[in-house]
Design a protein around this motif. Structure first.
Motif, short mmCIF file in Angstrom:
data_model
loop_
_atom_site.label_atom_id
_atom_site.label_comp_id
_atom_site.label_asym_id
_atom_site.label_seq_id
_atom_site.Cartn_x
_atom_site.Cartn_y
_atom_site.Cartn_z
N ASN A 1 48.98 46.46 35.02
CA ASN A 1 48.12 47.54 35.50
C ASN A 1 48.88 48.87 35.55
N LEU B 1 38.75 51.55 30.82
CA LEU B 1 37.53 52.32 30.54
C LEU B 1 37.85 53.80 30.37
N ARG B 2 38.73 54.30 31.24
CA ARG B 2 39.08 55.73 31.17
C ARG B 2 39.85 56.04 29.89
N ALA C 1 44.99 49.02 46.22
CA ALA C 1 44.08 47.88 45.98
C ALA C 1 44.63 46.62 46.63
N ARG D 1 47.91 52.22 33.37
CA ARG D 1 47.63 53.50 34.03
C ARG D 1 48.62 54.58 33.59
N ILE E 1 40.22 47.14 35.33
CA ILE E 1 39.32 47.61 34.27
C ILE E 1 39.25 49.14 34.22
N SER E 2 39.32 49.81 35.37
CA SER E 2 39.10 51.26 35.39
C SER E 2 40.03 52.05 34.45
N LEU F 1 39.78 43.26 39.92
CA LEU F 1 39.13 43.41 38.62
C LEU F 1 38.81 44.88 38.34
N TRP F 2 38.29 45.56 39.35
CA TRP F 2 37.95 46.98 39.17
C TRP F 2 39.22 47.80 38.94
N THR F 3 40.28 47.47 39.70
CA THR F 3 41.55 48.21 39.53
C THR F 3 42.12 47.97 38.13
N ILE G 1 36.96 41.19 43.10
CA ILE G 1 36.25 42.43 42.73
C ILE G 1 37.22 43.62 42.78
N ILE G 2 38.02 43.69 43.85
CA ILE G 2 38.97 44.81 44.01
C ILE G 2 39.97 44.82 42.84
#
Lengths: 51, 269
Positions: free
Chosen positions: B231, A27-28, B115, B235, A23-24, A19-21, A16-17
């Motif tokens: 990632n 999305l932004r 994270a 970002r 995807i965010s 995946l959210w990191t 979850i951690i």
């Protein structure tokens, strides 16, 4: 004591951690692109420039 | 051929690459092409590592099945330290040479590092309960890792506290640089103090882990490197686009993809 709940909780929470990191920013970025396109459309239809 | 051109000193390819990376449109275009491949490498490696770690590796003779938490805990803990180290290096480059891409990369690293640190702490707590009988102990390794999470949060908080992004990045880079002193403390904590946390099983000279258990760990460690790279670039692209909102190149790249040779193939929606 069964170890399964600890193992699956650790994997689940980590998933979850991460995946959210992951995807965010996607999305932004898509929200940012949409806002920028709206701004460009307004600019095309009305006076003034974005730059 | 012009003789003057022949006598010109050739620029080192690496220096040329770094010069190009300093150019926002070039960085944005290149990173956009790399990101999908980095995600694909992460997914393939993570699937292999998880399959081997969860289904093929034998249970540990002392810890039983709970040792399988190691396949996420150890790579996450390694990444938490590696990312902080890289963030500090990029912060140093940003402070000394004022390279904007270095600032952006340093600040984009912070949420990913936070994270991984959080994942390492939670997975460690869930391993500690069946193994030590406690979710948390104020052991030197655990405490210094918790301090690392606070440092990441401090860097993020400081960056978001300023309205001007470049000033914010410089302040946050300085904190990242100062906080790097915690890295050797985390690494050597198991040697310097009498800790409940076990010492390192893998070193440069070898490993005390059986190959059937070691390979999934190494594959997962490699997978997390690709996760970080993908990632980080995602970002950094977003941060760069937000900072250059008023500049022509970003509007061409995002609003009129067909006009931009860098983005024409990938940004169409």
């Amino acid at each position: 004591m069964s170890h399964a709940p600890f193992i699956w909780s650790a994997y689940g929470i980590t998933a979850i951690i991460l995946l959210w990191t992951a995807i965010s920013p996607v999305l932004r970025l898509s929200r940012f692109k949409r806002d920028l396109r709206q701004l460009a459309d307004q600019e095309q239809s009305g006076p003034g420039t974005i730059t | 051929m012009n003789r003057k051109q022949d006598n010109k000193p050739r620029k080192n390819a690496l220096i040329l690459f770094f010069h190009k990376m300093g150019s926002p449109p070039w960085f944005y275009g290149l990173s956009g092409k790399l990101v999908p491949w980095l995600w694909a490498a992460f997914v393939v490696l993570a699937m292999c590592g998880l399959y081997l770690g969860l289904f093929r590796a034998p249970p540990d003779y002392l810890q039983g099945e709970s040792f399988r938490i190691m396949y996420i805990h150890v790579p996450a803990a390694w990444m938490s330290m590696m990312i902080y180290g890289l963030m500090a290096v990029m912060g140093f480059i940003a402070l000394v040479w004022r390279i904007r891409i270095a600032e952006i990369l340093a600040m984009s690293s912070a949420p990913v590092g936070a994270a991984f640190t959080l994942a390492a702490l939670i997975s460690g707590a869930l391993w500690g309960r069946p193994t030590w009988g406690a979710y948390w102990v104020w052991d030197a390794r655990l405490t210094s890792e918790l301090v690392l999470l606070f440092l990441y949060l401090g860097v993020l908080g400081l960056y978001n506290a300023f309205d001007e992004p470049r000033k914010a990045a410089r302040a946050a880079c300085l904190l990242a640089l100062v906080g790097a002193v915690n890295l050797p403390i985390i690494h050597y904590s198991v040697q310097w103090w009498n800790t409940l946390h076990q010492g390192s099983s893998i070193s440069v000279t070898g490993s005390s882990i059986h190959p059937s258990m070691l390979w999934p760990l190494l594959i997962m460690a490699l997978a997390t490197k690709f996760y970080y790279a993908a990632n980080l670039l995602s970002r950094a692209r977003l941060m760069l686009a937000q900072q250059d909102l008023r500049k022509g190149w970003i509007q061409k790249a995002l609003v009129k993809p067909a006009d931009n040779p860098l983005e024409g193939h990938s940004e169409n929606e």
